[in-house]
Write a protein that holds these residues in place. Structure first.
Motif, mmCIF file in Angstrom:
data_model
loop_
_atom_site.group_PDB
_atom_site.id
_atom_site.type_symbol
_atom_site.label_atom_id
_atom_site.label_comp_id
_atom_site.label_asym_id
_atom_site.label_seq_id
_atom_site.Cartn_x
_atom_site.Cartn_y
_atom_site.Cartn_z
ATOM 1 N N SER A 206 3.830 1.991 6.326
ATOM 2 C CA SER A 206 3.586 1.206 7.537
ATOM 3 C C SER A 206 3.818 2.076 8.762
ATOM 4 O O SER A 206 4.736 2.901 8.782
ATOM 5 N N VAL B 57 -6.597 -0.786 4.150
ATOM 6 C CA VAL B 57 -6.385 -1.956 3.302
ATOM 7 C C VAL B 57 -7.475 -2.977 3.601
ATOM 8 O O VAL B 57 -7.637 -3.399 4.751
ATOM 9 N N ALA C 138 0.856 -1.191 0.000
ATOM 10 C CA ALA C 138 0.000 0.000 0.000
ATOM 11 C C ALA C 138 0.886 1.233 0.000
ATOM 12 O O ALA C 138 1.654 1.462 0.944
ATOM 13 N N PRO D 48 -2.644 1.970 7.435
ATOM 14 C CA PRO D 48 -1.313 2.573 7.470
ATOM 15 C C PRO D 48 -1.382 4.111 7.487
ATOM 16 O O PRO D 48 -2.131 4.712 6.717
ATOM 17 N N ILE E 55 -7.446 -0.610 -1.618
ATOM 18 C CA ILE E 55 -6.773 0.384 -0.781
ATOM 19 C C ILE E 55 -7.497 1.713 -0.970
ATOM 20 O O ILE E 55 -7.724 2.156 -2.100
ATOM 21 N N GLY F 135 1.459 -1.943 5.733
ATOM 22 C CA GLY F 135 0.951 -1.856 4.378
ATOM 23 C C GLY F 135 1.301 -3.017 3.492
ATOM 24 O O GLY F 135 1.181 -2.923 2.265
ATOM 25 N N THR G 223 6.147 1.157 0.559
ATOM 26 C CA THR G 223 5.100 0.672 1.462
ATOM 27 C C THR G 223 4.930 1.588 2.661
ATOM 28 O O THR G 223 5.896 1.975 3.305
#
Length: 418
Positions: free
Chosen positions: A353, A308, A207, A318, A393, A361, A351
């Motif tokens: 996170s 997500v 993501a 995230p 997403i 993510g 990503t």
């Protein structure tokens, strides 16, 4: 526009952006006049057209320019956004102000209403022709988690990580619009008996948030952090699909290749930076101090909350505001060697996170390398993606006057390997 963003962008707040739209359902919508993302759509058997979303409608900008309601030198009559992206920020701002005026002043309703197309009737296409694609690795939490999973017993971050925004060049030709099915990739994988070739069994998502370049730069010239908003038009959500087993075998010593290049999905709507003016927030402190060309003052990230969904069930949220490297720093690093920007370039954050397991993510992190399966609402357990799985997403951000705006979703369903 917030004071901090006026300092960072050096621009005035747009008059009239706080007005209420006369379009049915637009008031209170996350796609109201404080948002107005751009896309390319097909309606019936007509050729692809540029539009802007307002509520649950698409305003046909190609038609609006044809009848003289909006002026953009013919750029809005093209089948992709690229010609419009190349015009630069003064023209982007002028068109946005005009669209806000058309959608909020009831005097324009008789002329504009026939150009509104219900969203349910259109097919969204890839909104811009992707020139080049670069993917970064800018979340300290994601990089630390991956380091622990891939290199147990070693420091989570490699020595260069806090000095240089790590990234790699991807494959522009496999960037696809949201809703495009993703065929499970095949390639070489490691096994106890040696390398084998076959379909990936550790298919994952990433993501991310992507930034769309409008104004190009000259070969050999750097783009400083202060010029970020002069080159970048807007933002898309990104799912950088990843085959972890192929990636793990191939990534040393040169990094991602076939484990990433088979598909990257982007949302069908590009949210202009101006719509995100109130979403800029202080980015995390950076220690050790960065190199001079990476200093961005003010040091700002974006307050985006991603979500997500795995087969319709939300499994992670995230937070983009935690990203260590900012979009302006990424752009400066992308060009520090003199690499030129092209209209339609896409660079992604890597990503997204956060510090908690529910904020990651990727499914690599969510299941900790596949060792901790996730139980979904239907009772099934997942580690990595199975054929038929769908991932969506979404993201929201604070908008002007206390509104909430939504970024266009990015979704994809996994098909069997061929």
């Amino acid at each position: 526009m917030s004071e901090r963003t006026e300092r960072s962008e050096g621009r005035e707040a747009m008059p009239g952006q706080h007005d209420v739209s006369w379009v049915s359902g637009a008031a209170g919508s996350p796609y109201g006049v404080t948002n107005l993302p751009y896309g390319v759509f097909r309606h019936g058997d007509r050729e692809p057209r540029i539009g802007v979303r307002i509520g649950d409608f698409v305003l046909d900008l190609a038609g609006a320019e044809t009848v003289g309601l909006v002026l953009a030198g013919g750029a809005l009559g093209r089948p992709t956004l690229n010609a419009f992206l190349a015009l630069g920020r003064p023209q982007w701002t002028a068109v946005r102000q005009r669209v806000v005026e058309l959608l909020t002043d009831p005097a324009h309703r008789p002329a504009v209403e026939p150009l509104l197309v219900p969203l349910r009737e259109v097919e969204l296409l890839l909104p811009f022709e992707v020139a080049d694609y670069v993917d970064f690795y800018s979340s300290e939490h994601h990089a630390g988690n991956v380091g622990q999973i891939f290199r147990p017993g070693q420091p989570p971050l490699l020595p260069n990580w806090k000095h240089v925004p790590i990234g790699y060049h991807g494959r522009a030709g496999t960037v696809v619009v949201s809703g495009t099915p993703v065929v499970r990739p095949s390639g070489q994988r490691a096994s106890a008996q040696g390398p084998t070739t076959g379909a990936s069994v550790r298919l994952d998502i990433e993501a991310e948030v992507g930034f769309v370049v409008g104004v190009p730069s000259r070969l050999g010239e750097r783009v400083p952090t202060a010029d970020f908003a002069d080159h970048v038009f807007g933002v898309v959500l990104v799912n950088d699909w990843s085959a972890r087993d192929i990636q793990a075998w191939e990534y040393q010593p040169l990094g991602p290749f076939l484990g990433k290049s088979f598909a990257t999905s982007v949302s069908g709507w590009v949210t202009p930076l101006e719509a995100l003016a109130d979403a800029f927030v202080p980015a995390p402190d950076q220690d050790p101090p960065v190199q001079d060309y990476l200093r961005d003052t003010p040091h700002l990230g974006l307050d985006l909350t991603l979500s997500v969904e795995w087969n319709g069930e939300r499994v992670a949220e995230p937070p983009f505001a935690t990203m260590y490297w900012t979009p302006a720093q990424q752009l400066a690093h992308l060009t520090v060697n003199g690499a030129s920007l092209r209209t339609g370039d896409l660079y992604a954050s890597g990503t997204v996170s956060g510090p908690e397991r529910a904020q990651v993510g990727s499914f690599l992190e969510l299941t900790w390398g596949g060792s901790e399966p996730v139980k979904l609402a239907d009772g099934s357990e997942r580690t990595f993606l199975e054929d038929g799985d769908t991932v969506t997403i979404t993201a929201t951000a604070p908008g002007r006057d206390g509104t909430t705006i939504a970024l266009g979703e990015v979704t994809g369903t996994v098909l069997p390997a061929r």
